[in-house]
Design a protein around this motif. Structure first.
Motif, PDB file in Angstrom:
ATOM      1  N   GLU A 136      -3.092   8.632  24.831  1.00  0.00           N
ATOM      2  CA  GLU A 136      -3.035   8.557  23.252  1.00  0.00           C
ATOM      3  C   GLU A 136      -2.914   7.069  23.048  1.00  0.00           C
ATOM      4  N   ALA A 137      -2.181   6.304  23.811  1.00  0.00           N
ATOM      5  CA  ALA A 137      -2.047   4.707  23.410  1.00  0.00           C
ATOM      6  C   ALA A 137      -3.314   4.082  23.262  1.00  0.00           C
ATOM      7  N   ALA A 138      -4.371   4.474  24.197  1.00  0.00           N
ATOM      8  CA  ALA A 138      -5.628   3.939  24.370  1.00  0.00           C
ATOM      9  C   ALA A 138      -6.643   4.362  22.992  1.00  0.00           C
ATOM     10  N   LYS A 139      -6.448   5.634  22.833  1.00  0.00           N
ATOM     11  CA  LYS A 139      -7.239   6.324  21.621  1.00  0.00           C
ATOM     12  C   LYS A 139      -6.822   5.635  20.269  1.00  0.00           C
ATOM     13  N   GLU A 140      -5.531   5.466  20.283  1.00  0.00           N
ATOM     14  CA  GLU A 140      -4.836   4.864  18.814  1.00  0.00           C
ATOM     15  C   GLU A 140      -5.540   3.386  18.980  1.00  0.00           C
ATOM     16  N   ALA A 141      -5.510   2.506  19.626  1.00  0.00           N
ATOM     17  CA  ALA A 141      -6.253   1.519  19.849  1.00  0.00           C
ATOM     18  C   ALA A 141      -7.830   1.390  19.497  1.00  0.00           C
ATOM     19  N   ALA A 142      -8.241   2.433  20.044  1.00  0.00           N
ATOM     20  CA  ALA A 142      -9.702   2.653  19.645  1.00  0.00           C
ATOM     21  C   ALA A 142      -9.751   2.942  18.229  1.00  0.00           C
ATOM     22  N   LEU A 195      -9.920   1.930  28.852  1.00  0.00           N
ATOM     23  CA  LEU A 195     -10.345   1.997  27.374  1.00  0.00           C
ATOM     24  C   LEU A 195     -11.616   1.035  27.422  1.00  0.00           C
ATOM     25  N   PHE A 196     -12.993   1.538  27.023  1.00  0.00           N
ATOM     26  CA  PHE A 196     -14.009   0.765  26.805  1.00  0.00           C
ATOM     27  C   PHE A 196     -15.025   1.192  25.846  1.00  0.00           C
ATOM     28  N   SER A 197     -16.028   0.362  25.379  1.00  0.00           N
ATOM     29  CA  SER A 197     -17.165   0.990  24.605  1.00  0.00           C
ATOM     30  C   SER A 197     -18.469   1.035  25.134  1.00  0.00           C
ATOM     31  N   ILE A 198     -19.340   1.973  24.754  1.00  0.00           N
ATOM     32  CA  ILE A 198     -20.728   1.960  25.275  1.00  0.00           C
ATOM     33  C   ILE A 198     -21.660   1.929  24.223  1.00  0.00           C
ATOM     34  N   HIS A 199     -22.633   1.340  24.549  1.00  0.00           N
ATOM     35  CA  HIS A 199     -23.792   1.154  23.415  1.00  0.00           C
ATOM     36  C   HIS A 199     -24.951   1.855  23.928  1.00  0.00           C
ATOM     37  N   ASP A 200     -25.889   2.417  23.269  1.00  0.00           N
ATOM     38  CA  ASP A 200     -27.230   2.977  23.779  1.00  0.00           C
ATOM     39  C   ASP A 200     -27.311   3.756  24.917  1.00  0.00           C
ATOM     40  N   GLY A 201     -26.188   4.429  25.290  1.00  0.00           N
ATOM     41  CA  GLY A 201     -26.486   5.081  26.506  1.00  0.00           C
ATOM     42  C   GLY A 201     -25.704   6.442  26.559  1.00  0.00           C
ATOM     43  N   HIS A 202     -26.443   7.577  26.028  1.00  0.00           N
ATOM     44  CA  HIS A 202     -25.689   9.073  26.298  1.00  0.00           C
ATOM     45  C   HIS A 202     -25.612   9.341  27.656  1.00  0.00           C
ATOM     46  N   ASP A 203     -26.539   8.940  28.424  1.00  0.00           N
ATOM     47  CA  ASP A 203     -26.378   9.259  30.033  1.00  0.00           C
ATOM     48  C   ASP A 203     -25.278   8.551  30.509  1.00  0.00           C
ATOM     49  N   ALA A 204     -24.699   7.520  30.078  1.00  0.00           N
ATOM     50  CA  ALA A 204     -23.431   6.804  30.553  1.00  0.00           C
ATOM     51  C   ALA A 204     -22.460   7.576  30.252  1.00  0.00           C
ATOM     52  N   VAL A 205     -22.358   8.170  28.979  1.00  0.00           N
ATOM     53  CA  VAL A 205     -21.208   8.844  28.533  1.00  0.00           C
ATOM     54  C   VAL A 205     -20.980  10.342  29.502  1.00  0.00           C
ATOM     55  N   ALA A 263     -11.114  12.686  30.304  1.00  0.00           N
ATOM     56  CA  ALA A 263     -11.941  11.879  29.644  1.00  0.00           C
ATOM     57  C   ALA A 263     -12.130  12.318  28.346  1.00  0.00           C
ATOM     58  N   GLU A 264     -11.981  11.332  27.246  1.00  0.00           N
ATOM     59  CA  GLU A 264     -12.308  11.591  25.856  1.00  0.00           C
ATOM     60  C   GLU A 264     -13.017  10.410  25.116  1.00  0.00           C
ATOM     61  N   THR A 265     -13.799  10.852  24.194  1.00  0.00           N
ATOM     62  CA  THR A 265     -14.764   9.840  23.532  1.00  0.00           C
ATOM     63  C   THR A 265     -14.791   9.957  21.983  1.00  0.00           C
ATOM     64  N   GLY A 266     -15.030   9.058  21.273  1.00  0.00           N
ATOM     65  CA  GLY A 266     -15.333   9.069  19.956  1.00  0.00           C
ATOM     66  C   GLY A 266     -16.199   8.015  19.486  1.00  0.00           C
ATOM     67  N   ALA A 267     -16.605   7.972  18.109  1.00  0.00           N
ATOM     68  CA  ALA A 267     -17.425   6.840  17.547  1.00  0.00           C
ATOM     69  C   ALA A 267     -16.276   6.218  16.256  1.00  0.00           C
ATOM     70  N   GLY A 323     -19.690   2.802  14.332  1.00  0.00           N
ATOM     71  CA  GLY A 323     -20.921   2.788  14.964  1.00  0.00           C
ATOM     72  C   GLY A 323     -20.886   2.426  16.388  1.00  0.00           C
ATOM     73  N   THR A 324     -19.494   2.334  16.932  1.00  0.00           N
ATOM     74  CA  THR A 324     -19.169   2.160  18.720  1.00  0.00           C
ATOM     75  C   THR A 324     -18.551   3.448  19.130  1.00  0.00           C
ATOM     76  N   ILE A 325     -19.457   3.892  20.256  1.00  0.00           N
ATOM     77  CA  ILE A 325     -18.787   4.793  21.040  1.00  0.00           C
ATOM     78  C   ILE A 325     -17.934   4.265  21.818  1.00  0.00           C
ATOM     79  N   TRP A 326     -16.458   4.875  21.700  1.00  0.00           N
ATOM     80  CA  TRP A 326     -15.374   4.143  22.350  1.00  0.00           C
ATOM     81  C   TRP A 326     -14.954   5.712  23.547  1.00  0.00           C
ATOM     82  N   VAL A 327     -14.546   5.113  24.481  1.00  0.00           N
ATOM     83  CA  VAL A 327     -14.430   6.078  25.936  1.00  0.00           C
ATOM     84  C   VAL A 327     -12.833   5.774  26.199  1.00  0.00           C
ATOM     85  N   VAL A 328     -12.196   6.917  26.227  1.00  0.00           N
ATOM     86  CA  VAL A 328     -10.785   6.893  27.297  1.00  0.00           C
ATOM     87  C   VAL A 328     -10.950   7.804  28.379  1.00  0.00           C
ATOM     88  N   VAL A 329     -10.672   7.079  29.489  1.00  0.00           N
ATOM     89  CA  VAL A 329     -10.775   7.866  30.961  1.00  0.00           C
ATOM     90  C   VAL A 329      -9.167   7.910  31.298  1.00  0.00           C
TER      91      VAL A 329
END
Ligand code: BTN
Length: 258
Positions: free
Chosen positions: A29-35, A73-83, A127-131, A134-140
């Protein structure tokens, strides 16, 4: 230009900053709030305890002091495979962490991302992701039983301390190993899912054996043979009528032969 290779912020860094808290409701939750506030790390959130630790499928995750509760907490660009590879990246990183913390152990992976030692769960991953803009964020979120097995767990479970037979490892030490292993596997995922998939399959628990899968929220189970993991991370279940069913999400139970 999209080169086909996903760009993962913080790539290759062995140590992202680790934000440590005495108590959080949930590190996810803390990481998602930051995102949601536009802060995509890369970093880790770690709490000594959680008051509302969350598990998969709406379950709670008991979080007494002593164990590891952390979320990347990190972000991913251009890569659905990575998600799609993220939960498997995390599972491999946890298995490798466990192997280092418990020398001689052989951690196994139960699809999609439970880590088990001798058939007993030692870690869970959410693992949770969102946008956002325009940035895809990831919380694991990763929980590892380091010093104790919390009461009331609905399945066989173990901890680093009980497997080692001593209490020499604490959550902070486990975090350092995990952060390094996660960075390494995440960097590998930049080249696509293939290497992660192969490494995951090498550690797969129950591959080739009978399993029961609960694909929805209800009590409906399907039994079949765990035949493979597909290129999109689905579990391939061979049904008794010979058909192959891809399972995208669900809970798996290994069926032991009598
Ligand atoms: C599971 O159900 O197996 C997944 C459990 C995930 C627990 C971790 S602990 C750190 C992070 N924060 C949470 O609230 N959940 C995850």
């Amino acid at each position: 230009m999209n080169s086909g290779i996903p760009r993962i912020d913080g790539k290759g860094d062995r140590t992202w900053p680790i934000r440590v808290f005495a108590t959080l409701d949930s590190t996810n939750e803390a990481a998602k709030e930051a995102a949601l506030g536009g802060d995509f790390g890369p970093c880790w959130y770690r709490a000594e305890t959680q008051t509302s630790g969350r598990g998969r499928q709406g379950r709670s995750w008991a979080s007494p002091p002593g164990n590891l509760y952390a979320s990347a907490l990190f972000s991913i660009h251009d890569g659905h495979d990575a998600v799609l590879s993220i939960p498997f990246v995390a599972a491999l990183a946890v298995a490798e962490t466990t192997e280092r913390l418990v020398p001689g152990s052989e951690p196994k992976l139960k699809w999609p991302n439970d880590v088990r030692l001798s058939g007993r769960k030692i870690s869970g991953i959410l693992a949770e992701t969102g946008a956002c803009a325009g940035t895809i964020w990831v919380v694991v979120g990763i929980g590892i039983n380091v010093t104790n097995v919390p009461d009331g767990i609905d399945q066989a479970a173990t901890s680093v301390a009980s497997e080692r037979g001593d209490g020499l490892i604490d959550a902070a030490a486990a975090m350092e190993v995990l952060a390094a292993r996660f960075a390494e596997r995440l960097s590998e995922a930049r080249a696509g899912f293939s290497a992660i998939r192969s490494a995951w399959l090498e550690r797969a628990d129950g591959l080739g054996g009978s399993i029961r899968v609960r694909a929805g929220q209800g009590d409906q189970y399907e039994t079949g043979v765990f035949e493979d993991m597909a290129e999109d991370g689905s579990l391939i279940l061979r049904l008794p009528d010979g058909s192959r069913r891809p399972i995208r999400a669900g809970d798996v139970e290994l069926v032991r032969r009598a």
